[in-house]
Design a protein around this motif. Structure first.
Motif, PDB file in Angstrom:
ATOM      1  N   GLN A 225       0.846  -1.098   0.100  1.00  0.00           N
ATOM      2  CA  GLN A 225       0.073  -0.084  -0.110  1.00  0.00           C
ATOM      3  C   GLN A 225       0.868   1.227  -0.086  1.00  0.00           C
ATOM      4  OE1 GLN A 225      -2.380   0.189   3.692  1.00  0.00           O
ATOM      5  NE2 GLN A 225      -0.762  -0.341   5.020  1.00  0.00           N
ATOM      6  N   SER A 226       0.188   2.632  -0.598  1.00  0.00           N
ATOM      7  CA  SER A 226       1.061   3.585  -0.566  1.00  0.00           C
ATOM      8  C   SER A 226       0.330   4.690   0.026  1.00  0.00           C
ATOM      9  CB  SER A 226       1.647   3.781  -1.967  1.00  0.00           C
ATOM     10  OG  SER A 226       0.275   4.046  -2.834  1.00  0.00           O
ATOM     11  N   GLY A 227      -0.858   4.316   0.350  1.00  0.00           N
ATOM     12  CA  GLY A 227      -1.738   5.660   1.200  1.00  0.00           C
ATOM     13  C   GLY A 227      -1.677   5.464   2.618  1.00  0.00           C
ATOM     14  N   ARG A 228      -1.743   6.924   3.110  1.00  0.00           N
ATOM     15  CA  ARG A 228      -1.700   7.137   4.621  1.00  0.00           C
ATOM     16  C   ARG A 228      -2.844   7.992   4.946  1.00  0.00           C
ATOM     17  NH1 ARG A 228       3.368   9.943   7.685  1.00  0.00           N
ATOM     18  NH2 ARG A 228       4.397   7.966   7.296  1.00  0.00           N
ATOM     19  N   GLN A 229      -3.811   7.629   5.779  1.00  0.00           N
ATOM     20  CA  GLN A 229      -4.559   8.541   6.280  1.00  0.00           C
ATOM     21  C   GLN A 229      -4.505   9.039   7.841  1.00  0.00           C
ATOM     22  OE1 GLN A 229      -5.803   5.118   5.404  1.00  0.00           O
ATOM     23  NE2 GLN A 229      -5.224   5.791   3.584  1.00  0.00           N
ATOM     24  N   SER A 230      -4.663  10.027   8.107  1.00  0.00           N
ATOM     25  CA  SER A 230      -4.571  10.832   9.733  1.00  0.00           C
ATOM     26  C   SER A 230      -5.760  11.616  10.070  1.00  0.00           C
ATOM     27  CB  SER A 230      -3.311  11.575   9.671  1.00  0.00           C
ATOM     28  OG  SER A 230      -2.052  11.007   9.281  1.00  0.00           O
ATOM     29  N   TYR A 231      -6.104  11.104  11.098  1.00  0.00           N
ATOM     30  CA  TYR A 231      -7.531  11.764  11.818  1.00  0.00           C
ATOM     31  C   TYR A 231      -7.294  12.170  13.084  1.00  0.00           C
ATOM     32  CZ  TYR A 231      -9.288   8.548   8.224  1.00  0.00           C
ATOM     33  OH  TYR A 231      -9.534   8.040   6.903  1.00  0.00           O
ATOM     34  N   ALA A 232      -7.507  13.274  13.278  1.00  0.00           N
ATOM     35  CA  ALA A 232      -7.081  14.084  14.557  1.00  0.00           C
ATOM     36  C   ALA A 232      -8.388  14.810  15.155  1.00  0.00           C
ATOM     37  CB  ALA A 232      -5.922  14.992  14.326  1.00  0.00           C
ATOM     38  N   ALA A 233      -8.567  14.642  16.475  1.00  0.00           N
ATOM     39  CA  ALA A 233      -9.386  15.416  17.148  1.00  0.00           C
ATOM     40  C   ALA A 233      -8.893  16.082  18.436  1.00  0.00           C
ATOM     41  CB  ALA A 233     -10.564  14.422  17.544  1.00  0.00           C
ATOM     42  N   GLY A 234      -9.380  17.173  18.780  1.00  0.00           N
ATOM     43  CA  GLY A 234      -8.844  17.779  19.931  1.00  0.00           C
ATOM     44  C   GLY A 234      -9.689  18.767  20.610  1.00  0.00           C
ATOM     45  N   LEU A 235      -9.379  18.958  22.036  1.00  0.00           N
ATOM     46  CA  LEU A 235     -10.092  19.711  22.768  1.00  0.00           C
ATOM     47  C   LEU A 235      -9.478  20.504  23.494  1.00  0.00           C
ATOM     48  CD1 LEU A 235     -12.829  19.923  24.534  1.00  0.00           C
ATOM     49  CD2 LEU A 235     -11.949  18.227  26.110  1.00  0.00           C
ATOM     50  N   GLY A 236      -9.731  21.791  23.674  1.00  0.00           N
ATOM     51  CA  GLY A 236      -9.180  22.957  24.294  1.00  0.00           C
ATOM     52  C   GLY A 236      -9.713  23.730  25.391  1.00  0.00           C
ATOM     53  N   PHE A 237      -8.974  24.136  26.067  1.00  0.00           N
ATOM     54  CA  PHE A 237      -9.782  24.772  27.465  1.00  0.00           C
ATOM     55  C   PHE A 237      -8.706  25.911  27.812  1.00  0.00           C
ATOM     56  CE2 PHE A 237     -12.295  25.621  30.958  1.00  0.00           C
ATOM     57  CZ  PHE A 237     -11.349  25.831  32.217  1.00  0.00           C
ATOM     58  N   SER A 238      -9.064  27.211  27.947  1.00  0.00           N
ATOM     59  CA  SER A 238      -8.240  28.303  28.366  1.00  0.00           C
ATOM     60  C   SER A 238      -9.074  28.989  29.446  1.00  0.00           C
ATOM     61  CB  SER A 238      -7.606  28.978  27.304  1.00  0.00           C
ATOM     62  OG  SER A 238      -8.756  29.670  26.738  1.00  0.00           O
ATOM     63  N   GLN A 239      -8.177  29.602  30.311  1.00  0.00           N
ATOM     64  CA  GLN A 239      -8.804  30.297  31.496  1.00  0.00           C
ATOM     65  C   GLN A 239      -7.945  31.567  31.821  1.00  0.00           C
ATOM     66  OE1 GLN A 239     -11.894  29.730  33.146  1.00  0.00           O
ATOM     67  NE2 GLN A 239     -11.365  31.798  34.067  1.00  0.00           N
ATOM     68  N   ILE A 240      -8.681  32.595  31.918  1.00  0.00           N
ATOM     69  CA  ILE A 240      -8.029  33.695  32.630  1.00  0.00           C
ATOM     70  C   ILE A 240      -7.918  33.598  34.158  1.00  0.00           C
ATOM     71  CG2 ILE A 240      -8.219  36.208  32.991  1.00  0.00           C
ATOM     72  CD1 ILE A 240      -9.322  36.579  30.287  1.00  0.00           C
ATOM     73  N   LEU A 241      -6.551  33.614  34.819  1.00  0.00           N
ATOM     74  CA  LEU A 241      -6.561  33.362  36.169  1.00  0.00           C
ATOM     75  C   LEU A 241      -6.780  34.613  37.327  1.00  0.00           C
ATOM     76  CD1 LEU A 241      -4.022  30.545  35.813  1.00  0.00           C
ATOM     77  CD2 LEU A 241      -6.674  30.095  35.999  1.00  0.00           C
ATOM     78  N   SER A 242      -6.012  35.525  36.410  1.00  0.00           N
ATOM     79  CA  SER A 242      -6.007  36.828  37.074  1.00  0.00           C
ATOM     80  C   SER A 242      -5.908  37.891  36.076  1.00  0.00           C
ATOM     81  CB  SER A 242      -4.812  36.837  38.171  1.00  0.00           C
ATOM     82  OG  SER A 242      -3.582  36.986  37.426  1.00  0.00           O
ATOM     83  N   LYS A 243      -5.632  39.107  36.444  1.00  0.00           N
ATOM     84  CA  LYS A 243      -5.383  40.120  35.536  1.00  0.00           C
ATOM     85  C   LYS A 243      -4.214  40.120  35.073  1.00  0.00           C
ATOM     86  CE  LYS A 243      -8.169  43.329  38.037  1.00  0.00           C
ATOM     87  NZ  LYS A 243      -8.351  44.932  38.743  1.00  0.00           N
ATOM     88  N   LYS A 244      -3.197  39.274  35.287  1.00  0.00           N
ATOM     89  CA  LYS A 244      -1.907  39.110  34.719  1.00  0.00           C
ATOM     90  C   LYS A 244      -1.279  37.739  34.401  1.00  0.00           C
ATOM     91  CE  LYS A 244       0.151  43.449  36.710  1.00  0.00           C
ATOM     92  NZ  LYS A 244       1.246  43.801  37.718  1.00  0.00           N
ATOM     93  N   MET A 245      -2.494  36.647  34.748  1.00  0.00           N
ATOM     94  CA  MET A 245      -2.191  35.403  34.259  1.00  0.00           C
ATOM     95  C   MET A 245      -3.184  34.566  33.582  1.00  0.00           C
ATOM     96  SD  MET A 245      -1.167  32.495  37.087  1.00  0.00           S
ATOM     97  CE  MET A 245       0.134  33.422  37.838  1.00  0.00           C
ATOM     98  N   GLN A 246      -2.761  33.836  32.604  1.00  0.00           N
ATOM     99  CA  GLN A 246      -3.851  32.970  31.889  1.00  0.00           C
ATOM    100  C   GLN A 246      -3.082  31.710  31.593  1.00  0.00           C
ATOM    101  OE1 GLN A 246      -5.516  35.106  28.744  1.00  0.00           O
ATOM    102  NE2 GLN A 246      -3.365  35.649  27.669  1.00  0.00           N
TER     103      GLN A 246
END
Lengths: 437, 70
Positions: A225-246
């Motif tokens: 075979q010569s084909g390649r398939q890639s399947y990706a799934a992702g989850l992200g979470f971001s949060q501001i922790l203070s006026k100077k930190m995230q």
């Protein structure tokens, strides 16, 4: 009664007129004007564990890349991004796909002048994003292509982000799929006489003197075979922790299927006597790897604004896959603003380590009875350090112009990377950002 | 992996108790150096790492596919 009815009717009319005259709430454009990023880099590496020659040999490679990224605001809510790049490289390792150029004795530590010593890789990405009126939801979709002499790829992807908690919290999902195709190129000595492989003049073993084991009989069958398939799934979470930190967390899961080994990377067996032409060890087989791979990566970032001079950016990632590889990555970068913020310095440090894949062994240590094997040191166990330093100039008032484009920033960075397996690389990268007036 | 899971739970619990920062108070958070991602000029660095290292993903770079790399 009639008098009350007239008063009520007048009240409705007045409220309707007030609603029509109320101004629409202000909606800031997602992107004010077209932005153009010009990115370029020079990369150089050295090492002595080339995968093309089974884990020994010259890994010298030089690469020059140029990319342009254009972000175009279609309206208040939508942005179209066009991303195109080209990369040209020369490689001592890949040149030894065919080490018998006739100019010198074939040797894994000496680059050949064959056709495979250089190549050009080109790619393009088209991305569309849409933001809701309140800017709390962002959708995007993208498509991509990439092509080089022995490999081509088409990809699609999509993402969704939801901002919550007065934009203090962001949750995102993304998915992508790549449908890739190898053009199978085998080491020269494994190609069928009179054809095959797709590169240059067919190789005839009988024209050369074989030393060591004169009965050269590789365990080789062409890939199915010569084909390649890639399947990706992702989850992200971001949060501001203070006026100077995230901070943020990211989780990516990737499933790869198809032709996952590299067809021109040689493997040698310890239970098979060695055969040589000149100084070059003839392949016993090519790299064989499973046709599925499941990857899991979880990473986090924490950025802290110390004061108007110092910021601290940190990153950590844990990675594991079903080939037996586990790795840790950690990095820190400390942007330092000087000259009223016009110049920023970027010292950085990164550490990386990984365990070896289950199928990896160094040069000439595999057994011919195994099903899967590789001597690619990118799949070996090692530790690496990376030191970086960069300078960025920000034209705060966009004073410098190039036709209708105002200069926004210039970034220049240098990175030195070294492994404990006698491999090192250097990278210089330059980025220039313009804004269309 | 268990450690990573515990860190994730701890992070989420910590975040749920964070003070809400108003948009007009986000001056420092909107600094370009505070972006929770790699800078554009580092994309070729991420590509080089994806080619030379077995690990990928969770950093905004390649996760797999699109190249003949591992």
């Amino acid at each position: 009664m009639k008098h009350n009815f007239l008063w009520i009717a007048a009240l409705f009319v007045c409220s309707g007129m007030t609603a029509q005259n109320q101004p629409q709430p202000y909606k800031k454009r997602v992107l004010e004007s077209t932005e153009v990023d010009l990115l370029s880099s020079l990369y150089s590496q050295t090492g002595d564990h080339a995968a093309v020659s089974g884990g020994i040999g010259n890994e010298s490679l030089q690469d020059a890349t140029a990319t342009i990224v254009i972000a175009i605001p279609l309206n208040d809510d939508d942005v179209l991004t066009i991303d195109a790049g080209v990369s040209a490289y020369t490689s001592a390792s890949s040149s030894n796909i065919n080490p018998f150029d006739g100019r010198q004795a074939a040797d894994p530590y000496v680059a050949s002048s064959g056709e495979s010593q250089s190549d050009t890789w080109s790619n393009g990405i088209l991305r569309y994003s849409h933001s809701s009126d309140n800017r709390n939801q962002i959708w995007s979709a993208n498509t991509s292509f990439a092509n080089e002499f022995d490999y081509s790829s088409i990809g699609v992807g999509s993402s969704f982000a939801q901002l919550l908690n007065e934009k203090n919290t962001e949750i995102s999902l993304h998915g992508s799929a790549y449908f890739d195709q190898w053009r199978l190129i085998y080491p020269i000595e494994l190609r069928p006489p009179g054809g095959g492989g797709g590169e240059g003049t067919p190789f005839h073993l009988e024209n050369y003197t074989i030393t060591g084991n004169p009965v050269y009989s590789p365990k080789f069958t062409p890939l199915s075979q010569s084909g390649r398939q890639s399947y990706a799934a992702g989850l992200g979470f971001s949060q501001i922790l203070s006026k100077k930190m995230q901070g943020s967390l990211a989780l990516d899961v990737v499933l790869q299927k198809g032709q996952l080994s590299t067809p021109f990377q040689r493997v040698y067996f310890s239970d098979v006597d060695n055969s040589y032409i000149e100084n070059f060890h003839l392949a016993d087989d090519i790299e064989r790897l499973p046709d599925t791979r499941l990857k899991l990566a979880i990473g986090g970032r924490l950025n802290t604004y110390i004061n108007e001079i110092f910021t601290v950016r940190t990153f950590y990632r844990y990675y594991v896959d079903d080939w037996g590889i586990r790795s840790h990555t950690a990095s820190i970068e400390v942007p330092i603003k000087i000259l009223m913020g016009r110049i920023t310095l970027y010292p950085s440090y990164r550490i990386y380590n990984q365990t070896a894949a289950d199928y990896f062994k160094p040069y000439d240590q595999h057994l011919s009875t195994r099903t899967y094997y590789t001597s690619d040191y990118d799949l070996s166990g090692y530790a690496a350090n990376q030191y970086g330093f960069g300078v960025s100039y920000t034209d705060i008032f966009n004073n410098m112009h190039l036709w209708r484009f105002e200069l926004k920033s210039i970034d220049l960075k240098y990175y030195h990377y070294s492994r404990n397996t006698n491999f090192s690389s250097n990278l210089i990268t330059l980025g220039v950002k313009f804004i269309l007036e | 992996m268990k450690i990573a899971g515990k860190l994730l739970v701890l992070f989420v619990i910590t975040c749920s108790s964070c003070v809400v920062v108003k948009e007009y108070e986000m001056v420092h958070l909107n600094d370009p150096d505070m972006i929770l991602g790699d800078q554009n000029c580092d994309r070729n660095l991420l590509t080089a790492q994806a080619y030379r290292e077995a690990a990928s993903g969770a950093n905004g770079g390649k996760t797999g596919g699109g190249c003949g790399c591992n």
